[in-house]
Design a protein around this motif. Structure first.
Motif, PDB file in Angstrom:
ATOM      1  N   ALA A 160      39.382 -72.690  70.391  1.00 21.07           N
ATOM      2  CA  ALA A 160      38.694 -73.964  70.154  1.00 21.07           C
ATOM      3  C   ALA A 160      37.824 -74.347  71.341  1.00 21.07           C
ATOM      4  O   ALA A 160      36.712 -74.870  71.175  1.00 21.07           O
ATOM      5  N   ILE A 161      38.312 -74.104  72.557  1.00 22.38           N
ATOM      6  CA  ILE A 161      37.502 -74.392  73.738  1.00 22.38           C
ATOM      7  C   ILE A 161      36.271 -73.485  73.773  1.00 22.38           C
ATOM      8  O   ILE A 161      35.168 -73.926  74.143  1.00 22.38           O
ATOM      9  N   GLU A 162      36.446 -72.209  73.406  1.00 21.33           N
ATOM     10  CA  GLU A 162      35.293 -71.304  73.337  1.00 21.33           C
ATOM     11  C   GLU A 162      34.269 -71.798  72.320  1.00 21.33           C
ATOM     12  O   GLU A 162      33.051 -71.739  72.554  1.00 21.33           O
ATOM     13  N   LEU A 163      34.738 -72.292  71.183  1.00 23.08           N
ATOM     14  CA  LEU A 163      33.825 -72.852  70.184  1.00 23.08           C
ATOM     15  C   LEU A 163      33.114 -74.075  70.733  1.00 23.08           C
ATOM     16  O   LEU A 163      31.913 -74.280  70.476  1.00 23.08           O
ATOM     17  N   LEU A 164      33.826 -74.879  71.500  1.00 21.62           N
ATOM     18  CA  LEU A 164      33.197 -76.043  72.140  1.00 21.62           C
ATOM     19  C   LEU A 164      32.134 -75.605  73.140  1.00 21.62           C
ATOM     20  O   LEU A 164      31.061 -76.209  73.224  1.00 21.62           O
ATOM     21  N   CYS A 165      32.414 -74.544  73.887  1.00 21.49           N
ATOM     22  CA  CYS A 165      31.436 -74.035  74.855  1.00 21.49           C
ATOM     23  C   CYS A 165      30.185 -73.506  74.161  1.00 21.49           C
ATOM     24  O   CYS A 165      29.057 -73.737  74.636  1.00 21.49           O
ATOM     25  N   ARG A 166      30.374 -72.794  73.048  1.00 21.64           N
ATOM     26  CA  ARG A 166      29.201 -72.276  72.339  1.00 21.64           C
ATOM     27  C   ARG A 166      28.332 -73.409  71.802  1.00 21.64           C
ATOM     28  O   ARG A 166      27.094 -73.306  71.800  1.00 21.64           O
ATOM     29  N   GLY A 167      28.953 -74.478  71.354  1.00 23.42           N
ATOM     30  CA  GLY A 167      28.162 -75.618  70.902  1.00 23.42           C
ATOM     31  C   GLY A 167      27.388 -76.262  72.036  1.00 23.42           C
ATOM     32  O   GLY A 167      26.220 -76.655  71.860  1.00 23.42           O
ATOM     33  N   LEU A 168      28.016 -76.366  73.216  1.00 25.23           N
ATOM     34  CA  LEU A 168      27.315 -76.945  74.364  1.00 25.23           C
ATOM     35  C   LEU A 168      26.177 -76.043  74.826  1.00 25.23           C
ATOM     36  O   LEU A 168      25.093 -76.539  75.191  1.00 25.23           O
ATOM     37  N   ARG A 169      26.396 -74.738  74.819  1.00 34.12           N
ATOM     38  CA  ARG A 169      25.325 -73.820  75.229  1.00 34.12           C
ATOM     39  C   ARG A 169      24.179 -73.829  74.226  1.00 34.12           C
ATOM     40  O   ARG A 169      23.025 -73.535  74.584  1.00 34.12           O
ATOM     41  N   ALA A 170      24.483 -74.163  72.965  1.00 34.15           N
ATOM     42  CA  ALA A 170      23.419 -74.241  71.952  1.00 34.15           C
ATOM     43  C   ALA A 170      22.622 -75.527  72.039  1.00 34.15           C
ATOM     44  O   ALA A 170      21.656 -75.695  71.282  1.00 34.15           O
ATOM     45  N   GLY A 171      23.013 -76.427  72.924  1.00 36.21           N
ATOM     46  CA  GLY A 171      22.268 -77.660  73.114  1.00 36.21           C
ATOM     47  C   GLY A 171      22.862 -78.870  72.428  1.00 36.21           C
ATOM     48  O   GLY A 171      22.254 -79.952  72.453  1.00 36.21           O
ATOM     49  N   LEU A 172      24.023 -78.741  71.809  1.00 34.02           N
ATOM     50  CA  LEU A 172      24.649 -79.885  71.155  1.00 34.02           C
ATOM     51  C   LEU A 172      25.286 -80.809  72.185  1.00 34.02           C
ATOM     52  O   LEU A 172      25.806 -80.341  73.212  1.00 34.02           O
ATOM     53  N   PRO A 173      25.265 -82.107  71.960  1.00 38.18           N
ATOM     54  CA  PRO A 173      26.033 -83.013  72.835  1.00 38.18           C
ATOM     55  C   PRO A 173      27.530 -82.805  72.630  1.00 38.18           C
ATOM     56  O   PRO A 173      27.969 -82.230  71.628  1.00 38.18           O
ATOM     57  N   ILE A 174      28.309 -83.284  73.578  1.00 39.94           N
ATOM     58  CA  ILE A 174      29.748 -83.057  73.537  1.00 39.94           C
ATOM     59  C   ILE A 174      30.373 -83.675  72.291  1.00 39.94           C
ATOM     60  O   ILE A 174      31.307 -83.119  71.708  1.00 39.94           O
ATOM     61  N   SER A 175      29.844 -84.820  71.842  1.00 37.19           N
ATOM     62  CA  SER A 175      30.407 -85.467  70.651  1.00 37.19           C
ATOM     63  C   SER A 175      30.196 -84.606  69.406  1.00 37.19           C
ATOM     64  O   SER A 175      31.099 -84.448  68.580  1.00 37.19           O
ATOM     65  N   GLU A 176      28.992 -84.034  69.263  1.00 40.58           N
ATOM     66  CA  GLU A 176      28.725 -83.177  68.114  1.00 40.58           C
ATOM     67  C   GLU A 176      29.502 -81.867  68.208  1.00 40.58           C
ATOM     68  O   GLU A 176      29.929 -81.314  67.182  1.00 40.58           O
ATOM     69  N   ALA A 177      29.690 -81.356  69.411  1.00 41.31           N
ATOM     70  CA  ALA A 177      30.469 -80.131  69.577  1.00 41.31           C
ATOM     71  C   ALA A 177      31.923 -80.357  69.162  1.00 41.31           C
ATOM     72  O   ALA A 177      32.552 -79.474  68.571  1.00 41.31           O
ATOM     73  N   ILE A 178      32.453 -81.536  69.445  1.00 37.15           N
ATOM     74  CA  ILE A 178      33.823 -81.845  69.045  1.00 37.15           C
ATOM     75  C   ILE A 178      33.924 -81.936  67.522  1.00 37.15           C
ATOM     76  O   ILE A 178      34.913 -81.503  66.924  1.00 37.15           O
ATOM     77  N   VAL A 179      32.915 -82.495  66.881  1.00 39.31           N
ATOM     78  CA  VAL A 179      32.894 -82.532  65.416  1.00 39.31           C
ATOM     79  C   VAL A 179      32.896 -81.116  64.846  1.00 39.31           C
ATOM     80  O   VAL A 179      33.598 -80.819  63.859  1.00 39.31           O
ATOM     81  N   THR A 180      32.140 -80.217  65.474  1.00 42.20           N
ATOM     82  CA  THR A 180      32.101 -78.829  65.017  1.00 42.20           C
ATOM     83  C   THR A 180      33.463 -78.161  65.153  1.00 42.20           C
ATOM     84  O   THR A 180      33.910 -77.437  64.249  1.00 42.20           O
ATOM     85  N   VAL A 181      34.137 -78.413  66.276  1.00 44.62           N
ATOM     86  CA  VAL A 181      35.479 -77.846  66.474  1.00 44.62           C
ATOM     87  C   VAL A 181      36.446 -78.395  65.427  1.00 44.62           C
ATOM     88  O   VAL A 181      37.274 -77.668  64.866  1.00 44.62           O
ATOM     89  N   GLY A 182      36.348 -79.696  65.139  1.00 44.62           N
ATOM     90  CA  GLY A 182      37.228 -80.283  64.142  1.00 44.62           C
ATOM     91  C   GLY A 182      37.027 -79.708  62.756  1.00 44.62           C
ATOM     92  O   GLY A 182      37.992 -79.591  61.977  1.00 44.62           O
ATOM     93  N   ASN A 183      35.807 -79.321  62.427  1.00 45.84           N
ATOM     94  CA  ASN A 183      35.531 -78.780  61.094  1.00 45.84           C
ATOM     95  C   ASN A 183      35.862 -77.299  60.978  1.00 45.84           C
ATOM     96  O   ASN A 183      36.232 -76.827  59.889  1.00 45.84           O
ATOM     97  N   ASP A 184      35.734 -76.541  62.076  1.00 46.38           N
ATOM     98  CA  ASP A 184      35.866 -75.088  62.008  1.00 46.38           C
ATOM     99  C   ASP A 184      37.209 -74.574  62.515  1.00 46.38           C
ATOM    100  O   ASP A 184      37.649 -73.499  62.083  1.00 46.38           O
ATOM    101  N   ALA A 185      37.845 -75.279  63.421  1.00 50.44           N
ATOM    102  CA  ALA A 185      39.098 -74.788  63.999  1.00 50.44           C
ATOM    103  C   ALA A 185      40.243 -74.998  63.015  1.00 50.44           C
ATOM    104  O   ALA A 185      40.257 -75.969  62.254  1.00 50.44           O
ATOM    105  N   PRO A 186      41.235 -74.117  63.021  1.00 46.79           N
ATOM    106  CA  PRO A 186      42.394 -74.299  62.130  1.00 46.79           C
ATOM    107  C   PRO A 186      43.299 -75.415  62.629  1.00 46.79           C
ATOM    108  O   PRO A 186      43.277 -75.786  63.804  1.00 46.79           O
ATOM    109  N   ASP A 187      44.095 -75.943  61.722  1.00 43.59           N
ATOM    110  CA  ASP A 187      45.062 -76.976  62.101  1.00 43.59           C
ATOM    111  C   ASP A 187      46.203 -76.342  62.907  1.00 43.59           C
ATOM    112  O   ASP A 187      46.526 -75.172  62.714  1.00 43.59           O
ATOM    113  N   PRO A 188      46.802 -77.084  63.824  1.00 43.45           N
ATOM    114  CA  PRO A 188      46.620 -78.519  64.103  1.00 43.45           C
ATOM    115  C   PRO A 188      45.488 -78.852  65.075  1.00 43.45           C
ATOM    116  O   PRO A 188      45.223 -80.023  65.321  1.00 43.45           O
TER     117      PRO A 188
END
Length: 328
Positions: A160-188
């Protein structure tokens, strides 16, 4: 009555050794306590104060059963309701304090009734047995569910942290990167990050939402993530590189833990075998020749010998369990 005494001796001995093994495995060494203390000192300066307290107080008011008398009894009997509420939240299920207390009370009454009416125990033995078992079993169950959820969280947390890093490197703000992690990462992991995203949508800050999750996921690794994000938002810096290093560290720590677990598997198996062997032999001898075994129970000297043996077994199992537990 001899068989009843035998049941109490074997059951009590098994419970004693199991408790010794559980507490030994759950124990913490000085290094772990020092790390948690230092992390708590650092995080105190990052935690929001007033808004979070107000929201927590509002949640506490809503955590009621609807019956004022029952709520007053629960508040009087539970010494630390806030800590109990946090333990219940760690399970991931919607278990309120009132439901937990109600279930515990019903379980105590059922055990007392079963012990008295089914097994013929006198009330002065059935009541303490019901209280001990009725309080112990729910407590252990909640702890097991919470620990299982945290372990499941840690399995996918580095990804999940790696997914957050890829979103930040793609230019997304931290808030949008967290939304991406919430939608793509498995529970919990995905569920907790979706909760943070929903909290931000209603006006809560990112740090407040993450600290709310930290109450349920009480591990230093997640607090490191919160502190890194908070420091970057205050001082600036390359957050993607920092989180990438954190994910790499967590992945290596997990590999080391698995390696230690594999190397210590023989010692842990020996602890279980040595700890259970006396009870297995006692049961087999009782099946083969019960009069021979009951002599040890009927004779007062045998009871002292049983007590001394259980004490030594408990210490031995506890020492072996501590020897195979490492803090990474």
């Amino acid at each position: 009555m001899d068989q009843m005494t035998l049941m109490f001796v074997v059951g009590g001995a098994t419970l004693l050794v199991s408790l010794a093994l559980v507490f030994a495995l759950a124990g913490d060494d000085g290094h772990g306590r020092d790390m948690k203390r230092r992390l708590a000192e650092i995080s105190e300066g990052q935690k929001p104060s007033n808004p979070t307290k107000a929201r927590h107080s509002a949640r506490r008011k809503q955590d009621t059963s609807g019956f004022k008398i029952l709520d007053n009894i629960i508040r009087a009997l539970i010494p630390k309701p806030e800590q109990l509420k946090i333990r219940l939240e760690k399970t991931g299920y919607k278990i309120t304090i009132s439901r937990y207390a109600t279930f515990t009370g019903i379980l105590i009454l059922l055990i007392i009734g079963a012990g008295h009416y089914l097994y013929g125990l006198p009330m002065f033995l059935a009541i303490p047995t019901g209280l001990a078992a009725g309080l112990f079993l729910p407590h252990v169950t909640i702890g097991f569910l919470g620990k299982r959820r945290i372990n499941k969280f840690m399995k996918t947390f580095p990804e999940a942290i790696e997914l957050l890093c890829r979103g930040l490197r793609a230019g997304l703000p931290i808030s949008e990167a967290i939304v991406t992690v919430g939608n793509d990462a498995p529970d919990p992991v995905g569920k907790e990050f979706r909760g943070v995203a929903n909290a931000m949508r209603i006006g809560q800050s990112l740090e407040q939402g993450l600290w709310d999750v930290a109450r349920r996921i009480d591990i230093p690794d997640f607090k490191f993530l919160i502190i890194a994000i908070s420091i970057q938002r205050e001082t600036g810096g390359n957050l993607a590189e920092t989180l990438g290093g954190l994910a790499n560290t967590l992945r290596k720590r997990r590999q080391i833990k698995l390696k230690i677990k594999a190397m210590s598997s023989e010692a842990r198996a020996s602890a279980w075998i040595i700890g259970s062997l006396p009870f297995i032999m006692f049961f087999l001898l009782w099946l083969a020749n019960d009069s021979y075994v009951l002599t040890l129970i009927n004779d007062p000297r045998g009871m002292y010998m049983i007590g001394a043996g259980l004490t030594m077994i408990s210490f031995g199992v506890g020492v072996m369990a501590k020897m195979v537990r490492f803090e990474i």
